[in-house]
Design a protein around this motif. Structure first.
Motif, mmCIF file in Angstrom:
data_model
loop_
_atom_site.group_PDB
_atom_site.id
_atom_site.type_symbol
_atom_site.label_atom_id
_atom_site.label_comp_id
_atom_site.label_asym_id
_atom_site.label_seq_id
_atom_site.Cartn_x
_atom_site.Cartn_y
_atom_site.Cartn_z
ATOM 1 N N VAL B 32 0.845 -1.196 0.000
ATOM 2 C CA VAL B 32 0.000 0.000 0.000
ATOM 3 C C VAL B 32 0.881 1.248 0.000
ATOM 4 N N VAL B 34 1.272 5.239 0.652
ATOM 5 C CA VAL B 34 0.610 6.067 1.669
ATOM 6 C C VAL B 34 0.977 7.536 1.473
ATOM 7 N N GLY B 63 -8.123 3.907 0.009
ATOM 8 C CA GLY B 63 -8.662 3.901 1.367
ATOM 9 C C GLY B 63 -8.293 5.211 2.024
ATOM 10 N N LEU B 112 -7.736 -0.833 9.202
ATOM 11 C CA LEU B 112 -7.649 -0.484 7.782
ATOM 12 C C LEU B 112 -7.664 -1.750 6.931
ATOM 13 N N LEU B 114 -6.107 -3.124 4.543
ATOM 14 C CA LEU B 114 -4.903 -2.968 3.725
ATOM 15 C C LEU B 114 -4.867 -3.933 2.538
ATOM 16 N N LEU B 120 -3.385 4.488 0.448
ATOM 17 C CA LEU B 120 -4.014 5.003 1.670
ATOM 18 C C LEU B 120 -3.749 6.500 1.746
#
Lengths: 222, 222
Positions: B32, B34, B63, B112, B114, B120
């Motif tokens: 992920v 970020v 997300g 979360l 993930l 994210l």
């Protein structure tokens, strides 16, 4: 023209309330009323203050303490209007303190011409969170809320809105160009702080500036 | 729809860098990317994010982690667009923490999804000072600067502007109604952060929204 820059070097977070009370006693002894002016960055604190000075504060002799992380852009603007101003920079703190506290203000007191002023306006660092948590010795708190920030700010930052005696709802000249409902913003303010005095202002159009200058002059005369 | 509220109870200021690295390792392991999105209150972070989601992020599964002192107004807006969102409230901290830190974000990681997202986006508390001082495990930082805040903000809050890879200069639809020179604002940004990517945006008119959505999708695909 009185203008000095003070750099805050010590960790100034302990015993804030005690020091705030000591500051207030010093201000009272000198016969100076003190307001702590707060807002988010760029809400127009300095511009509103410039307009009030230009509109005139009657007999009131004003002094200003400018709080900023870095620089003296705002102090330069106020000094230009022949008002005594002292700059406090918070950047030697932990990466730049996001607020003024009582000890920082205390370190500036010797530089302030208290015998020559009736009203001290402390312009805090632009921030809607921490400044509300630190009293600095003020008699009243003012916040400036720009309508460009949206209707929801009283609900997202209630402590700030709740802790102020006067709230200036500023930049209302922008309302025709925003998706913001002034009535809803005022209702949200009423919800979190029904006791606050609210003045609708625009530093650009001049709306509300006389009422705001009158509030300051009356407060100093109390 | 995935939506959870987490209340941060512990003092989360110690060892921030260590925890930020641990967060980043967890995010990398999950594949992920970020981003940490920051701004002053009311600069338009949530509105820009809404526009990017509506414009579409290609294959990217997004997300969102919403940081606020109180409430879930922004999380409600994002959840409405069917994006998984987790709310972090900082108000149990010292009168309301003015920023997210690595430990607060760590406490949200179990909530979360993930495995189901590629990107994210962490929407920080509205504040131009302290959020810049706390890494939370992000790969890149984005800030949103509203032109309504004035030309001088890069000079007054240089750490924030300097620490970001992308700067969205937002609300440019208001420029005809402001005493703000966009070129001077861009020059001030260039002075403090010549390496930043700058996108001029308006969530209201849609200007720059596609470029902003493309930046997010490209970043997630890297």
């Amino acid at each position: 023209m009185h203008r000095t820059r003070i750099r805050v070097a010590e960790d100034a977070l302990d015993a804030n309330e005690t020091i705030a009370r000591a500051n207030r006693e010093d201000f009272e002894r000198a016969g100076v009323a003190v307001v702590n002016m707060m807002s988010a960055p760029g809400a127009g604190k300095t511009a509103l203050l410039e307009r009030a000075i230009e509109a005139g504060l009657g007999e009131t002799r004003l002094g200003v303490l400018e709080g900023d992380v870095q620089g003296s852009l705002d102090a330069d603007r106020i000094a230009h209007l022949h008002v005594p101003v002292v700059q406090l920079n918070t950047d030697p703190g932990f990466g730049g303190e996001c607020h003024l506290d009582a000890n920082m203000v205390r370190s500036a007191i010797p530089e302030l011409p208290l015998a020559e002023i009736d009203l001290l306006l402390i312009e805090n660092v632009g921030n809607l969170v921490c400044p509300a948590e630190f009293r600095v010795g003020e008699d009243a708190r003012i916040m400036v809320c720009s309508v460009a920030e949206g209707e929801d700010k009283p609900l997202k930052y209630p402590l700030m809105f709740r802790s102020c005696e006067l709230i200036c709802v500023n930049k209302v000249d922008l309302l025709p160009h925003l998706d913001v409902d002034l009535e809803r913003l005022l209702a949200n303010i009423e919800t979190v702080n029904p006791d606050a005095t609210v003045i609708v202002t625009s530093a650009r159009s001049g709306e509300g500036v006389e009422a705001w200058a009158r509030w300051l002059a009356s407060f100093a005369a109390e």
